[in-house]
Design an enzyme around this catalytic site. Structure first.
Site, PDB file in Angstrom:
ATOM      1  N   LYS A  13       0.846  -1.212   0.000  1.00 15.61           N
ATOM      2  CA  LYS A  13       0.000   0.000   0.000  1.00 15.61           C
ATOM      3  C   LYS A  13       0.874   1.253   0.000  1.00 15.61           C
ATOM      4  CE  LYS A  13      -2.205  -1.331   3.791  1.00 15.61           C
ATOM      5  NZ  LYS A  13      -1.553  -2.645   3.990  1.00 15.61           N
ATOM      6  N   ARG A  88     -10.455   0.199   8.447  1.00 14.15           N
ATOM      7  CA  ARG A  88      -9.994  -1.168   8.675  1.00 14.15           C
ATOM      8  C   ARG A  88     -11.034  -2.021   9.375  1.00 14.15           C
ATOM      9  NH1 ARG A  88      -3.996   0.003   8.694  1.00 14.15           N
ATOM     10  NH2 ARG A  88      -3.024  -2.026   8.886  1.00 14.15           N
ATOM     11  N   ARG A 127      11.541  -5.985   5.013  1.00 16.31           N
ATOM     12  CA  ARG A 127      11.316  -4.533   4.883  1.00 16.31           C
ATOM     13  C   ARG A 127      12.203  -3.756   5.850  1.00 16.31           C
ATOM     14  NH1 ARG A 127       5.504  -1.869   5.606  1.00 16.31           N
ATOM     15  NH2 ARG A 127       5.574  -2.968   7.590  1.00 16.31           N
ATOM     16  N   ARG A 160      10.919  -2.077  11.344  1.00 23.88           N
ATOM     17  CA  ARG A 160       9.787  -1.662  12.176  1.00 23.88           C
ATOM     18  C   ARG A 160       9.564  -2.668  13.306  1.00 23.88           C
ATOM     19  NH1 ARG A 160       4.713   0.086   8.424  1.00 23.88           N
ATOM     20  NH2 ARG A 160       3.610  -1.308   9.827  1.00 23.88           N
ATOM     21  N   ARG A 171      -0.902  -9.709  12.652  1.00 23.76           N
ATOM     22  CA  ARG A 171      -1.487  -8.645  11.823  1.00 23.76           C
ATOM     23  C   ARG A 171      -2.284  -9.245  10.657  1.00 23.76           C
ATOM     24  NH1 ARG A 171       3.838  -5.770  10.436  1.00 23.76           N
ATOM     25  NH2 ARG A 171       2.616  -4.415   9.092  1.00 23.76           N
TER      26      ARG A 171
HETATM   27  P1  AP5 Z   1       4.804  -1.662   1.919  1.00 24.42           P
HETATM   28  O1  AP5 Z   1       4.507  -0.789   0.744  1.00 24.42           O
HETATM   29  O2  AP5 Z   1       5.508  -1.070   3.079  1.00 24.42           O
HETATM   30  O3  AP5 Z   1       3.469  -2.444   2.382  1.00 24.42           O
HETATM   31  P2  AP5 Z   1       2.186  -1.915   3.123  1.00 24.42           P
HETATM   32  O4  AP5 Z   1       1.007  -2.580   2.502  1.00 24.42           O
HETATM   33  O5  AP5 Z   1       2.160  -0.421   3.180  1.00 24.42           O
HETATM   34  O6  AP5 Z   1       2.453  -2.568   4.540  1.00 24.42           O
HETATM   35  P3  AP5 Z   1       2.256  -2.038   6.029  1.00 24.42           P
HETATM   36  O7  AP5 Z   1       2.915  -3.060   6.905  1.00 24.42           O
HETATM   37  O8  AP5 Z   1       2.740  -0.629   6.179  1.00 24.42           O
HETATM   38  O9  AP5 Z   1       0.747  -2.108   6.197  1.00 24.42           O
HETATM   39  P4  AP5 Z   1      -0.013  -2.292   7.486  1.00 24.42           P
HETATM   40  O10 AP5 Z   1      -1.387  -2.090   6.972  1.00 24.42           O
HETATM   41  O11 AP5 Z   1       0.215  -3.503   8.275  1.00 24.42           O
HETATM   42  O12 AP5 Z   1       0.638  -1.196   8.447  1.00 24.42           O
HETATM   43  P5  AP5 Z   1       0.192   0.274   8.852  1.00 24.42           P
HETATM   44  O13 AP5 Z   1       1.423   1.078   8.920  1.00 24.42           O
HETATM   45  O14 AP5 Z   1      -0.967   0.743   8.053  1.00 24.42           O
HETATM   46  O15 AP5 Z   1       5.641  -2.923   1.355  1.00 24.42           O
HETATM   47  C1  AP5 Z   1       6.129  -3.920   2.242  1.00 24.42           C
HETATM   48  C2  AP5 Z   1       7.543  -4.339   1.800  1.00 24.42           C
HETATM   49  O16 AP5 Z   1       7.452  -5.011   0.542  1.00 24.42           O
HETATM   50  C3  AP5 Z   1       8.535  -3.175   1.595  1.00 24.42           C
HETATM   51  O17 AP5 Z   1       9.823  -3.584   1.986  1.00 24.42           O
HETATM   52  C4  AP5 Z   1       8.495  -2.945   0.071  1.00 24.42           C
HETATM   53  O18 AP5 Z   1       9.724  -2.417  -0.403  1.00 24.42           O
HETATM   54  C5  AP5 Z   1       8.259  -4.363  -0.427  1.00 24.42           C
HETATM   55  N1  AP5 Z   1       7.478  -4.406  -1.673  1.00 24.42           N
HETATM   56  C6  AP5 Z   1       6.373  -3.666  -1.962  1.00 24.42           C
HETATM   57  N2  AP5 Z   1       5.905  -4.021  -3.187  1.00 24.42           N
HETATM   58  C7  AP5 Z   1       6.742  -5.004  -3.654  1.00 24.42           C
HETATM   59  C8  AP5 Z   1       6.783  -5.785  -4.842  1.00 24.42           C
HETATM   60  N3  AP5 Z   1       5.872  -5.635  -5.809  1.00 24.42           N
HETATM   61  N4  AP5 Z   1       7.743  -6.730  -4.961  1.00 24.42           N
HETATM   62  C9  AP5 Z   1       8.670  -6.902  -3.972  1.00 24.42           C
HETATM   63  N5  AP5 Z   1       8.712  -6.186  -2.832  1.00 24.42           N
HETATM   64  C10 AP5 Z   1       7.746  -5.246  -2.672  1.00 24.42           C
HETATM   65  O19 AP5 Z   1      -0.387   0.005  10.345  1.00 24.42           O
HETATM   66  C11 AP5 Z   1       0.452  -0.355  11.403  1.00 24.42           C
HETATM   67  C12 AP5 Z   1      -0.389  -0.537  12.665  1.00 24.42           C
HETATM   68  O20 AP5 Z   1      -1.051   0.705  13.001  1.00 24.42           O
HETATM   69  C13 AP5 Z   1      -1.522  -1.564  12.571  1.00 24.42           C
HETATM   70  O21 AP5 Z   1      -1.064  -2.881  12.823  1.00 24.42           O
HETATM   71  C14 AP5 Z   1      -2.479  -1.049  13.669  1.00 24.42           C
HETATM   72  O22 AP5 Z   1      -2.014  -1.389  14.955  1.00 24.42           O
HETATM   73  C15 AP5 Z   1      -2.363   0.464  13.520  1.00 24.42           C
HETATM   74  N6  AP5 Z   1      -3.359   1.027  12.589  1.00 24.42           N
HETATM   75  C16 AP5 Z   1      -3.119   1.622  11.389  1.00 24.42           C
HETATM   76  N7  AP5 Z   1      -4.272   1.998  10.815  1.00 24.42           N
HETATM   77  C17 AP5 Z   1      -5.267   1.637  11.676  1.00 24.42           C
HETATM   78  C18 AP5 Z   1      -6.684   1.732  11.618  1.00 24.42           C
HETATM   79  N8  AP5 Z   1      -7.310   2.296  10.576  1.00 24.42           N
HETATM   80  N9  AP5 Z   1      -7.395   1.219  12.652  1.00 24.42           N
HETATM   81  C19 AP5 Z   1      -6.789   0.676  13.733  1.00 24.42           C
HETATM   82  N10 AP5 Z   1      -5.449   0.547  13.835  1.00 24.42           N
HETATM   83  C20 AP5 Z   1      -4.688   1.017  12.809  1.00 24.42           C
END
Ligand code: AP5
Length: 215
Positions: A13, A88, A127, A160, A171
């Site tokens: 994402k 979410r 990552r 992270r 997760r």
């Molecule tokens: P990356 O682009 O970083 O993936 P992402 O989908 O953004 O993953 P996140 O872990 O950031 O998502 P998440 O939803 O768990 O975390 P968030 O920060 O929102 O890519 C991942 C890796 O793959 C990178 O190394 C990248 O380089 C690589 N990659 C990407 N595309 C690739 C490809 N095509 N081929 C190869 N490699 C590739 O949330 C964190 C925490 O915050 C949650 O667990 C929760 O506790 C809280 N939180 C956030 N939002 C809410 C909400 N709305 N409600 C309640 N709690 C929330």
């Protein structure tokens, strides 16, 4: 354009948001990034959120909804926004609907990044992120030029706290139980665009642009 990106942790994402943000000149709003900034700054929200985030659980809906009500009315959203990580839960989705209705706005598309759990575990285990500017790296597919140093701003590149395999698995379970049902919610509203998010980044960028072009 007002777009939601939905997909499991590690679906890409944050990575894909960059190209969408540039193409449509809209605000990229990542709830994870906002929460991590609060943790870093030691705010009350950050202190509460940290315990949920470290365990791989969702931060309570009330906190997230209040945070997003404020964020979605900031001036940089005038041209539109890309939501990354919100909503979410069903309750968050309904709160977003109510807020947009109050503001006289509507969504253009909800993009589902579809990828298997095994690909997610591999991507997240490798990552790394810049502590300073948030640039996303990967030891397998996009290493930082000099190990541990961000090529963009010179900041420290770290793993992270929630990218340990046990937390990644939690997760993923949370995603399947609480967030995946939103895919049907938005399909029923005829907003859903599903994009195969496996394979190389550039091929996904093209598939995504094609999917959004149909909206
Ligand atoms: P990356 O682009 O970083 O993936 P992402 O989908 O953004 O993953 P996140 O872990 O950031 O998502 P998440 O939803 O768990 O975390 P968030 O920060 O929102 O890519 C991942 C890796 O793959 C990178 O190394 C990248 O380089 C690589 N990659 C990407 N595309 C690739 C490809 N095509 N081929 C190869 N490699 C590739 O949330 C964190 C925490 O915050 C949650 O667990 C929760 O506790 C809280 N939180 C956030 N939002 C809410 C909400 N709305 N409600 C309640 N709690 C929330």
């Amino acid at each position: 354009m007002r777009i939601i990106l939905v997909g499991p942790p590690g679906a890409g994402k944050g990575t894909q948001a960059e190209s969408i943000k540039k193409k449509y000149d809209i605000a990229h709003i990542s709830t994870g990034d906002i929460l991590r900034a609060n943790v870093k700054a030691g705010t009350e929200l950050g202190k509460t959120a940290k315990q949920y985030m470290d365990a791989g659980n969702l931060v309570p809906d009330d906190l997230i909804i209040a945070m997003m009500e404020f964020r979605l009315q900031e001036p940089d959203t005038k041209n539109g926004f890309l939501l990354d990580g919100f909503p979410r839960t069903r309750r968050q989705a309904e709160a977003l609907d109510e807020l947009l209705e109050r503001l006289g706005l509507s969504l253009d598309a909800v993009v589902e990044l579809d990828v298997s759990d095994e690909v997610v575990v591999k991507r997240l285990s490798s990552r790394r992120v810049c502590r300073q500017c948030g640039e996303i790296y990967n030891t397998l597919t996009k290493p930082a030029g000099t190990e541990g140093v961000c090529g963009i701003c010179g900041g420290e590149v770290i793993r992270r706290d929630d990218d340990k395999e046990s937390v990644i698995r939690s997760r993923l379970s949370v995603f399947h139980e609480q967030t995946a049902p939103l895919i049907k919610y938005y399909r029923d509203k005829r907003l859903l665009v599903t994009v195969d998010a496996s394979g190389a980044k550039d091929s996904i960028v093209k598939r995504l642009a094609g999917g959004l072009g149909s909206k």
